[in-house]
Write an enzyme that holds these catalytic residues in place. Sequence first.
Site, PDB file in Angstrom:
ATOM      1  N   ASP A 197      -6.208   0.395  -3.785  1.00  0.00           N
ATOM      2  CA  ASP A 197      -5.967   0.062  -2.072  1.00  0.00           C
ATOM      3  C   ASP A 197      -7.354   0.036  -1.817  1.00  0.00           C
ATOM      4  O   ASP A 197      -8.104   0.761  -1.136  1.00  0.00           O
ATOM      5  CB  ASP A 197      -5.228   1.284  -1.558  1.00  0.00           C
ATOM      6  CG  ASP A 197      -5.128   0.857  -0.129  1.00  0.00           C
ATOM      7  OD1 ASP A 197      -5.502  -0.348   0.296  1.00  0.00           O
ATOM      8  OD2 ASP A 197      -4.246   1.361   0.437  1.00  0.00           O
ATOM      9  N   TYR A 209       2.743   0.218   9.312  1.00  0.00           N
ATOM     10  CA  TYR A 209       2.054  -0.415  10.174  1.00  0.00           C
ATOM     11  C   TYR A 209       2.844  -0.304  11.596  1.00  0.00           C
ATOM     12  O   TYR A 209       3.997  -0.194  11.558  1.00  0.00           O
ATOM     13  CB  TYR A 209       1.725  -1.935   9.747  1.00  0.00           C
ATOM     14  CG  TYR A 209       0.876  -2.173   8.396  1.00  0.00           C
ATOM     15  CD1 TYR A 209      -0.359  -1.805   8.437  1.00  0.00           C
ATOM     16  CD2 TYR A 209       1.546  -2.485   7.255  1.00  0.00           C
ATOM     17  CE1 TYR A 209      -1.054  -1.631   7.418  1.00  0.00           C
ATOM     18  CE2 TYR A 209       0.793  -2.646   6.137  1.00  0.00           C
ATOM     19  CZ  TYR A 209      -0.564  -2.377   6.221  1.00  0.00           C
ATOM     20  OH  TYR A 209      -1.708  -2.482   5.180  1.00  0.00           O
ATOM     21  N   ARG A 264       0.647  -1.460   0.036  1.00  0.00           N
ATOM     22  CA  ARG A 264      -0.064   0.019   0.084  1.00  0.00           C
ATOM     23  C   ARG A 264       0.814   1.215  -0.077  1.00  0.00           C
ATOM     24  O   ARG A 264       0.412   2.186  -0.310  1.00  0.00           O
ATOM     25  CB  ARG A 264      -0.950   0.005   1.107  1.00  0.00           C
ATOM     26  CG  ARG A 264      -1.800  -1.215   1.170  1.00  0.00           C
ATOM     27  CD  ARG A 264      -2.468  -1.576   2.251  1.00  0.00           C
ATOM     28  NE  ARG A 264      -3.411  -0.721   2.934  1.00  0.00           N
ATOM     29  CZ  ARG A 264      -3.881  -0.191   4.000  1.00  0.00           C
ATOM     30  NH1 ARG A 264      -3.504  -1.141   4.974  1.00  0.00           N
ATOM     31  NH2 ARG A 264      -4.800   0.498   4.316  1.00  0.00           N
ATOM     32  N   SER A 280      -7.667   0.532   2.021  1.00  0.00           N
ATOM     33  CA  SER A 280      -8.026   1.806   2.568  1.00  0.00           C
ATOM     34  C   SER A 280      -9.601   2.506   2.249  1.00  0.00           C
ATOM     35  O   SER A 280     -10.093   3.052   2.978  1.00  0.00           O
ATOM     36  CB  SER A 280      -7.125   2.734   1.851  1.00  0.00           C
ATOM     37  OG  SER A 280      -5.748   2.722   2.499  1.00  0.00           O
ATOM     38  N   GLN A 284      -2.050   3.182  -4.968  1.00  0.00           N
ATOM     39  CA  GLN A 284      -2.950   3.629  -4.068  1.00  0.00           C
ATOM     40  C   GLN A 284      -4.443   3.790  -4.716  1.00  0.00           C
ATOM     41  O   GLN A 284      -5.351   3.598  -4.196  1.00  0.00           O
ATOM     42  CB  GLN A 284      -2.489   4.998  -3.663  1.00  0.00           C
ATOM     43  CG  GLN A 284      -1.530   5.193  -2.537  1.00  0.00           C
ATOM     44  CD  GLN A 284      -1.002   6.611  -2.148  1.00  0.00           C
ATOM     45  OE1 GLN A 284      -1.471   7.612  -2.641  1.00  0.00           O
ATOM     46  NE2 GLN A 284       0.272   6.496  -1.537  1.00  0.00           N
TER      47      GLN A 284
END
Length: 376
Positions: A130, A226, A121, A133, A127
Amino acid sequence: STIISTLKESDDENRVAITPDVAEKLVHKDFQVLVEKGAGEKAFFSDQAYVDAGATVVSRDDAVSKANLIAVINQPDEATRAKIHEGQILIGLLKALVDTDAIQELAKQKVTALSFELLPRTISRAQSMDVLSSQASIAGYKAALVAADQFARYLPMMITAAGTAKPAKVLVLGTGVAGLQAIGTAKRLGAIVSGYDVRPASRGEVESLGAEFLTSSVSAVGAGGYARQLSADEQKQQQDELVGFIKQNDIVITTAQVPGKKPPLLVPQQAIDNAKSASVFVDLAASDLGGNVSGSKPGQTVMTENGAKIIGAGNLASQLATSASEMFSKNVQAVINDIADKDGNLNIDLTDDVMSQLVATDHGEIISDRLRDALN
Ligand code: NAD
């Protein structure tokens, strides 16, 4: 020409992986689009809307057997999977890292399976693809609405002839994509909002939404942007600190996840016992493995002895089926655009930095490193 299809999801899923709008764009690019009958119904896209977009409404068998690429929201059932064969591409939230049996079956059948959970990601080209998200953002928004709906008081300050109501205090634990959207939504509803995360980098994002960032004494930055899993000591330290934060709030929305691991317990029983009466907890991480809130159950609301409600969020994105499908479908379209050559043939370059990770299996091989690690 290349055939793209989408299937009707199982009964507990309202979303659809390809909307009429995206179908129309694909048809313009000379793809043929097949849609299983009724696939979009629960997201308010009729079969007629697909026909108007230039797609063809077909049976499930045809949507599965004739397609070069099958787009789904969730991993299809076993009977459907069994009919997908070598040379076909399957793309969706296939839960590659969790439902490893299904992905290994697909590998055995030599299906080319793309699992959105594996998307790298942080690569900017990824993006637009994604799904995690786009769907987390919807879930975070909906979580704030669910909390407001279940709370017995106003969220905003209300000055009326009958008196003044204090604004509610909302705390969001885990300020990634979903958490930030929950913060923004609760702010728009007039609550006093704060956010908490173990990634110090999220402070700026929380503050830019006009919320207070509660500093954690534990810093746990992991790979790829993360959080990492906390040690037992860190977890204890965090829980003790959170008990204090939680009792000052009326609503607590939790979203903390660590990729591939059981969600961390952020709200221990002690915090629930000390919570204000009529508090509402919404646990976005609630799962069969446990969640962020002690005692939360996915898809259920549990009442505690002191009158607090613990809402184990189910599939919140599915509850906003139209918007969620629109975004999911755009993400699918971005992948198709990325892998189609100028003649519209689908050619996945397995050496590409995005595809080498998004592709779980191809021609019987496990491609994704993350998946290979998870299988070992
Ligand atoms: P996620 O769903 O994995 O986790 C949600 C949040 O929980 C994260 O912010 C995480 O830090 C937090 N968390 C985990 N353990 C915790 C704990 N013990 N206590 C408190 N909080 C805890 O995360 P996500 O929303 O998918 O995104 C995570 C990160 O990835 C963010 O930095 C986000 O900005 C980044 N991201 C970047 C891109 C990009 O560069 N295009 C795209 C998506 C996400």
